[in-house]
Design an enzyme around this catalytic site. Sequence first.
Site, PDB file in Angstrom:
ATOM      1  N   ARG A 159       0.841  -1.224   0.000  1.00  0.00           N
ATOM      2  CA  ARG A 159       0.000   0.000   0.000  1.00  0.00           C
ATOM      3  C   ARG A 159       0.867   1.261   0.000  1.00  0.00           C
ATOM      4  NH1 ARG A 159      -1.981  -3.548  -1.081  1.00  0.00           N
ATOM      5  NH2 ARG A 159      -3.770  -4.652  -0.264  1.00  0.00           N
ATOM      6  N   SER A 230     -10.714  -0.202   3.608  1.00  0.00           N
ATOM      7  CA  SER A 230      -9.915  -0.496   4.811  1.00  0.00           C
ATOM      8  C   SER A 230      -9.314   0.792   5.358  1.00  0.00           C
ATOM      9  CB  SER A 230      -8.769  -1.443   4.468  1.00  0.00           C
ATOM     10  OG  SER A 230      -9.284  -2.612   3.902  1.00  0.00           O
ATOM     11  N   GLU A 325      -4.631   3.885   6.489  1.00  0.00           N
ATOM     12  CA  GLU A 325      -4.281   3.535   5.100  1.00  0.00           C
ATOM     13  C   GLU A 325      -4.573   4.644   4.086  1.00  0.00           C
ATOM     14  OE1 GLU A 325      -5.246  -0.441   3.229  1.00  0.00           O
ATOM     15  OE2 GLU A 325      -6.230   0.872   1.829  1.00  0.00           O
TER      16      GLU A 325
HETATM   17  C1  LIG Z   1     -15.310  -0.004  -0.415  1.00  0.00           C
HETATM   18  C2  LIG Z   1     -13.847   0.205  -0.729  1.00  0.00           C
HETATM   19  C3  LIG Z   1     -13.025  -0.890  -0.920  1.00  0.00           C
HETATM   20  C4  LIG Z   1     -11.667  -0.727  -1.200  1.00  0.00           C
HETATM   21  N1  LIG Z   1     -10.907  -1.832  -1.392  1.00  0.00           N
HETATM   22  C5  LIG Z   1      -9.586  -1.703  -1.654  1.00  0.00           C
HETATM   23  C6  LIG Z   1      -8.773  -2.868  -1.840  1.00  0.00           C
HETATM   24  O1  LIG Z   1      -9.243  -4.002  -1.810  1.00  0.00           O
HETATM   25  N2  LIG Z   1      -7.459  -2.677  -2.081  1.00  0.00           N
HETATM   26  C7  LIG Z   1      -6.900  -1.435  -2.184  1.00  0.00           C
HETATM   27  O2  LIG Z   1      -5.694  -1.339  -2.423  1.00  0.00           O
HETATM   28  N3  LIG Z   1      -7.650  -0.315  -2.024  1.00  0.00           N
HETATM   29  C8  LIG Z   1      -8.974  -0.421  -1.753  1.00  0.00           C
HETATM   30  N4  LIG Z   1      -9.748   0.706  -1.567  1.00  0.00           N
HETATM   31  C9  LIG Z   1      -9.127   2.025  -1.663  1.00  0.00           C
HETATM   32  C10 LIG Z   1      -9.308   2.716  -3.036  1.00  0.00           C
HETATM   33  O3  LIG Z   1     -10.307   2.109  -3.778  1.00  0.00           O
HETATM   34  C11 LIG Z   1      -8.018   2.725  -3.853  1.00  0.00           C
HETATM   35  O4  LIG Z   1      -6.974   3.298  -3.142  1.00  0.00           O
HETATM   36  C12 LIG Z   1      -8.188   3.485  -5.187  1.00  0.00           C
HETATM   37  O5  LIG Z   1      -7.023   3.310  -5.969  1.00  0.00           O
HETATM   38  C13 LIG Z   1      -8.445   4.975  -4.987  1.00  0.00           C
HETATM   39  O6  LIG Z   1      -8.811   5.527  -6.243  1.00  0.00           O
HETATM   40  P1  LIG Z   1      -9.470   6.985  -6.325  1.00  0.00           P
HETATM   41  O7  LIG Z   1      -9.508   7.355  -7.764  1.00  0.00           O
HETATM   42  O8  LIG Z   1     -10.760   7.012  -5.613  1.00  0.00           O
HETATM   43  O9  LIG Z   1      -8.368   7.850  -5.569  1.00  0.00           O
HETATM   44  P2  LIG Z   1      -8.593   9.152  -4.667  1.00  0.00           P
HETATM   45  O10 LIG Z   1      -9.217   8.761  -3.383  1.00  0.00           O
HETATM   46  O11 LIG Z   1      -9.271  10.201  -5.459  1.00  0.00           O
HETATM   47  O12 LIG Z   1      -7.083   9.559  -4.422  1.00  0.00           O
HETATM   48  C14 LIG Z   1      -6.263   8.783  -3.579  1.00  0.00           C
HETATM   49  C15 LIG Z   1      -4.852   9.409  -3.521  1.00  0.00           C
HETATM   50  O13 LIG Z   1      -4.256   9.280  -4.798  1.00  0.00           O
HETATM   51  C16 LIG Z   1      -3.933  10.550  -5.325  1.00  0.00           C
HETATM   52  N5  LIG Z   1      -4.236  10.516  -6.763  1.00  0.00           N
HETATM   53  C17 LIG Z   1      -5.422  10.182  -7.342  1.00  0.00           C
HETATM   54  N6  LIG Z   1      -5.302  10.225  -8.670  1.00  0.00           N
HETATM   55  C18 LIG Z   1      -4.033  10.608  -8.940  1.00  0.00           C
HETATM   56  C19 LIG Z   1      -3.296  10.847 -10.134  1.00  0.00           C
HETATM   57  N7  LIG Z   1      -3.836  10.717 -11.348  1.00  0.00           N
HETATM   58  N8  LIG Z   1      -1.999  11.245 -10.025  1.00  0.00           N
HETATM   59  C20 LIG Z   1      -1.405  11.400  -8.817  1.00  0.00           C
HETATM   60  N9  LIG Z   1      -2.058  11.192  -7.647  1.00  0.00           N
HETATM   61  C21 LIG Z   1      -3.354  10.793  -7.721  1.00  0.00           C
HETATM   62  C22 LIG Z   1      -4.811  11.552  -4.590  1.00  0.00           C
HETATM   63  O14 LIG Z   1      -4.198  12.833  -4.560  1.00  0.00           O
HETATM   64  C23 LIG Z   1      -4.892  10.911  -3.225  1.00  0.00           C
HETATM   65  O15 LIG Z   1      -3.761  11.233  -2.476  1.00  0.00           O
HETATM   66  C24 LIG Z   1     -11.117   0.564  -1.300  1.00  0.00           C
HETATM   67  C25 LIG Z   1     -11.957   1.688  -1.116  1.00  0.00           C
HETATM   68  C26 LIG Z   1     -13.297   1.510  -0.844  1.00  0.00           C
HETATM   69  C27 LIG Z   1     -14.191   2.708  -0.665  1.00  0.00           C
END
Ligand SMILES: Cc1cc2nc3c(=O)[nH]c(=O)nc-3n(C[C@H](O)[C@H](O)[C@H](O)COP(=O)(O)OP(=O)(O)OC[C@H]3O[C@@H](n4cnc5c(N)ncnc54)[C@H](O)[C@@H]3O)c2cc1C
Length: 330
Positions: A159, A230, A325
Amino acid sequence: LEFLPDLSLRNYNTLRLDVRAQWFCRITNEPDLGEAIEFARTRNLPITVLGEGSNVVLLNHLAGLVVQNGIKGVSFDGGRVLAAAGENWHGLVQQAVQRKLGGIENLALIPGTVGAAPIQNIGAYGVELSDIFSSLKAIHSLTGETAEFSASDCQFAYRDSLFKHERHWIVSSIALQLLPDSKTTSHYPTLASYLQDRAITATVESVFHAVSEIRRTRLPDPAVEPNVGSFFKNPLVDAAVAKELRRSFPEMPVFEVVEGCKLSAAWLIDQAGLKGFNIGDICVSEKHALVIINQGDGSPEELVGVIREVQSLVAERYHVDLEVEPQIYE
Ligand SMILES: Cc1cc2nc3c(=O)[nH]c(=O)nc-3n(C[C@H](O)[C@H](O)[C@H](O)COP(=O)(O)OP(=O)(O)OC[C@H]3O[C@@H](n4cnc5c(N)ncnc54)[C@H](O)[C@@H]3O)c2cc1C
């Protein structure tokens, strides 16, 4: 490109915290990204990139420009896939599975965008993005410089990646090298027993359906119960510490990994009696101890209170530190 002042981010983070962005824009192509960087540079504003907001904890109003990444585009060339950062991650997994290309089927239904996937090296059911990652393209938000990063440049870990620590890089696209059908991974215990119980042979498609089904039954849907998945990382401890803990708590799950021993954060929180614990509208899920839910109008202050209570009770009882996380914005 439209730049909106003083916008509520409630609809842009899956915890639905009502904080505001000083400026906000949604980009849909690379030239938009250049324009957003220029807008911020001329006004001396910091940039925060958001994908779908499913891994951020917004504890305060965000100064500067919030850029929501909606850059689209996917192309396949044999097993190699190139995907733009604003694509939906699960959509990409579906496209790969339809082509019988493996390597990301275990990461089905992880919310969020493609561009955020490398930031925390998303992982689930025995697979991490880094397993099939080739390279990514990113733009520096201060200098406008474009650079390509190989897997080793990204410094992937559990992570974690370089981008969690060097926050000025904005990912615009990623390239993955997918695998043939025969290479699917199904050793993760819940997945393996799901397939075994139903006498299902592991293929890219069957693993995709199994993971999707398991996730639907186990994890609260953020659209119904706002959450960020998580909330705490599984703590990593030395083998000696794990042995000591097992002596006091024989039923504690311990997983041996290369770096040492991993404990189950969910088990620690559950055993500390914290399922259902709440302050105002923020609570620890009754269903899944690792998930914190906003039941309505939860505030950042209430959330901080819940995080502190969970961390301090677990530390008191097990002498283990729980690390948050998702990315915290204070
Ligand atoms: C119900 C649920 C289940 C989940 N299960 C998992 C799992 O099984 N495994 C897991 O690893 N994660 C899990 N996650 C966490 C999440 O889905 C991931 O971390 C996902 O990659 C986040 O994507 P996002 O576009 O929503 O990012 P955001 O929440 O919008 O951003 C997250 C971070 O990444 C940065 N960021 C976003 N896009 C970019 C970009 N293009 N360039 C640079 N920085 C960027 C943002 O600035 C921020 O710091 C889960 C979340 C939820 C709500």
